[in-house]
Write a protein that holds these residues in place. Structure first.
Motif, PDB file in Angstrom:
ATOM      1  N   CYS A   2      -3.669  89.117  33.088  1.00 61.17           N
ATOM      2  CA  CYS A   2      -3.613  90.484  33.878  1.00 61.17           C
ATOM      3  C   CYS A   2      -2.858  90.398  35.329  1.00 61.17           C
ATOM      4  CB  CYS A   2      -5.073  91.083  33.871  1.00 61.17           C
ATOM      5  SG  CYS A   2      -6.226  89.948  35.333  1.00 61.17           S
ATOM      6  N   CYS A  14     -10.953  89.851  33.186  1.00 62.10           N
ATOM      7  CA  CYS A  14      -9.547  90.332  33.456  1.00 62.10           C
ATOM      8  C   CYS A  14      -9.532  92.159  33.788  1.00 62.10           C
ATOM      9  CB  CYS A  14      -8.709  90.094  32.200  1.00 62.10           C
ATOM     10  SG  CYS A  14      -8.001  88.403  32.391  1.00 62.10           S
ATOM     11  N   ASN A  15      -8.336  92.467  34.357  1.00 56.26           N
ATOM     12  CA  ASN A  15      -8.128  93.797  34.528  1.00 56.26           C
ATOM     13  C   ASN A  15      -8.121  94.588  33.337  1.00 56.26           C
ATOM     14  OD1 ASN A  15      -6.909  96.251  34.992  1.00 56.26           O
ATOM     15  ND2 ASN A  15      -6.080  95.696  36.780  1.00 56.26           N
ATOM     16  N   SER A  16      -9.188  95.366  32.862  1.00 57.20           N
ATOM     17  CA  SER A  16      -8.957  96.213  31.769  1.00 57.20           C
ATOM     18  C   SER A  16      -7.683  97.148  31.251  1.00 57.20           C
ATOM     19  CB  SER A  16     -10.416  96.834  31.404  1.00 57.20           C
ATOM     20  OG  SER A  16     -10.790  97.783  32.423  1.00 57.20           O
ATOM     21  N   ALA A  17      -7.578  97.788  32.392  1.00 62.44           N
ATOM     22  CA  ALA A  17      -6.199  98.466  32.159  1.00 62.44           C
ATOM     23  C   ALA A  17      -5.083  97.552  31.734  1.00 62.44           C
ATOM     24  CB  ALA A  17      -5.981  99.200  33.400  1.00 62.44           C
ATOM     25  N   THR A  53      -5.126  94.598  30.463  1.00 65.72           N
ATOM     26  CA  THR A  53      -5.193  93.989  29.060  1.00 65.72           C
ATOM     27  C   THR A  53      -4.845  95.017  28.148  1.00 65.72           C
ATOM     28  OG1 THR A  53      -7.526  94.183  29.133  1.00 65.72           O
ATOM     29  CG2 THR A  53      -6.759  91.894  30.026  1.00 65.72           C
ATOM     30  N   GLN A  54      -5.415  96.233  28.091  1.00 68.77           N
ATOM     31  CA  GLN A  54      -5.179  97.302  27.402  1.00 68.77           C
ATOM     32  C   GLN A  54      -3.669  97.487  26.845  1.00 68.77           C
ATOM     33  OE1 GLN A  54      -7.773  99.343  25.807  1.00 68.77           O
ATOM     34  NE2 GLN A  54      -6.222 100.564  24.676  1.00 68.77           N
ATOM     35  N   LYS A  55      -2.999  97.583  28.368  1.00 68.65           N
ATOM     36  CA  LYS A  55      -1.522  98.005  28.153  1.00 68.65           C
ATOM     37  C   LYS A  55      -0.790  96.753  27.407  1.00 68.65           C
ATOM     38  CE  LYS A  55       1.725 100.534  29.274  1.00 68.65           C
ATOM     39  NZ  LYS A  55       1.909 102.042  28.645  1.00 68.65           N
ATOM     40  N   GLN A  74      -2.111  94.608  25.216  1.00 72.28           N
ATOM     41  CA  GLN A  74      -2.285  94.611  23.811  1.00 72.28           C
ATOM     42  C   GLN A  74      -1.209  95.883  23.180  1.00 72.28           C
ATOM     43  OE1 GLN A  74      -6.505  95.172  23.555  1.00 72.28           O
ATOM     44  NE2 GLN A  74      -6.931  93.085  23.327  1.00 72.28           N
ATOM     45  N   GLU A  75      -1.197  97.059  23.832  1.00 72.81           N
ATOM     46  CA  GLU A  75      -0.377  98.204  23.083  1.00 72.81           C
ATOM     47  C   GLU A  75       1.108  97.804  23.142  1.00 72.81           C
ATOM     48  OE1 GLU A  75      -0.951 101.586  25.824  1.00 72.81           O
ATOM     49  OE2 GLU A  75      -3.029 101.588  25.144  1.00 72.81           O
ATOM     50  N   VAL A  92      -2.125  96.239  18.787  1.00 74.19           N
ATOM     51  CA  VAL A  92      -3.065  97.309  18.276  1.00 74.19           C
ATOM     52  C   VAL A  92      -2.121  98.147  17.390  1.00 74.19           C
ATOM     53  CG1 VAL A  92      -4.101  99.273  19.039  1.00 74.19           C
ATOM     54  CG2 VAL A  92      -4.231  97.325  20.588  1.00 74.19           C
ATOM     55  N   SER A 137      -1.271 101.293  14.996  1.00 78.34           N
ATOM     56  CA  SER A 137      -1.439 102.975  14.737  1.00 78.34           C
ATOM     57  C   SER A 137      -2.092 103.157  13.493  1.00 78.34           C
ATOM     58  CB  SER A 137      -0.599 104.071  15.031  1.00 78.34           C
ATOM     59  OG  SER A 137       0.377 103.769  14.063  1.00 78.34           O
TER      60      SER A 137
END
Length: 176
Positions: free
Chosen positions: A73, A137-140, A142-144, A146-147, A152, A154
């Motif tokens: 992150c 880790c910073n969740s924002a 790690t989300q970005k 993964q995207e 992730v 659709s």
């Protein structure tokens, strides 16, 4: 700012055959050195210098925490450090710190600057992979991550979908 003068050791001026030094390192130490791998930290360094015939043996024990970026992150994280290092120093015609086994100090000066050597020992003690504990880790971020990595999918995409560039290879039938 930290004064690096305290890390300079006058080897020729040693009054006894053994000398002990203690240093406390903080964020200013790393800023002064322009340390690229370490963002800061709080460490304690114990140094023992033993004078022998023709050389000096230096034992360095370093213990504490350094601040490094997380590999996932990129947020700062604390990494514990504990390391013991041994260094041999000889007096010679010119200063040379390139050799891994023996450091040569100009005999006219007789002064060894240990600041960069201490930093290198610390940097070598940092694990290659440094990440936060699971869930820290910073969740924002790690989300970005993964995207952008495609982890992730659709709802419209199928998990078994084959890339059209490779689909033609599945039609080939190799016969012996």
């Amino acid at each position: 700012m930290c004064s690096l003068e305290t890390f300079k050791i006058d080897l020729k001026g040693m009054k006894t055959d053994e000398q002990r030094l203690e240093f406390s390192l903080d964020n200013d130490f790393f800023k002064t050195l322009n340390a690229s791998e370490v963002n800061g930290g709080v460490l304690h360094v114990s140094m023992s210098i033993r004078k022998a015939i023709g050389f000096y043996e230096i034992q360095i024990h370093t213990e504490g925490m350094v601040t490094v970026p997380c590999d996932i992150c990129l947020e700062d994280m604390e990494q514990p450090i504990e390391t013991d290092n041994r260094l041999l120093v000889k007096l010679g015609t010119e200063t040379n710190t390139e050799d891994d086994d023996v450091v040569i100090v100009d005999e006219n000066e007789g002064i060894l600057d240990t600041s960069w050597l201490i930093y290198e020992f610390i940097a070598l003690a940092i694990p290659i992979k440094h990440v936060h504990a699971p869930g820290k880790c910073n969740s924002a971020m790690t989300q970005k991550l993964q995207e952008l990595s495609g982890a992730v999918r659709s709802g419209k995409e199928e998990a078994n979908e084959i890339d059209p560039r490779w689909e033609a290879l599945t039609k080939l039938n190799i016969k012996d």
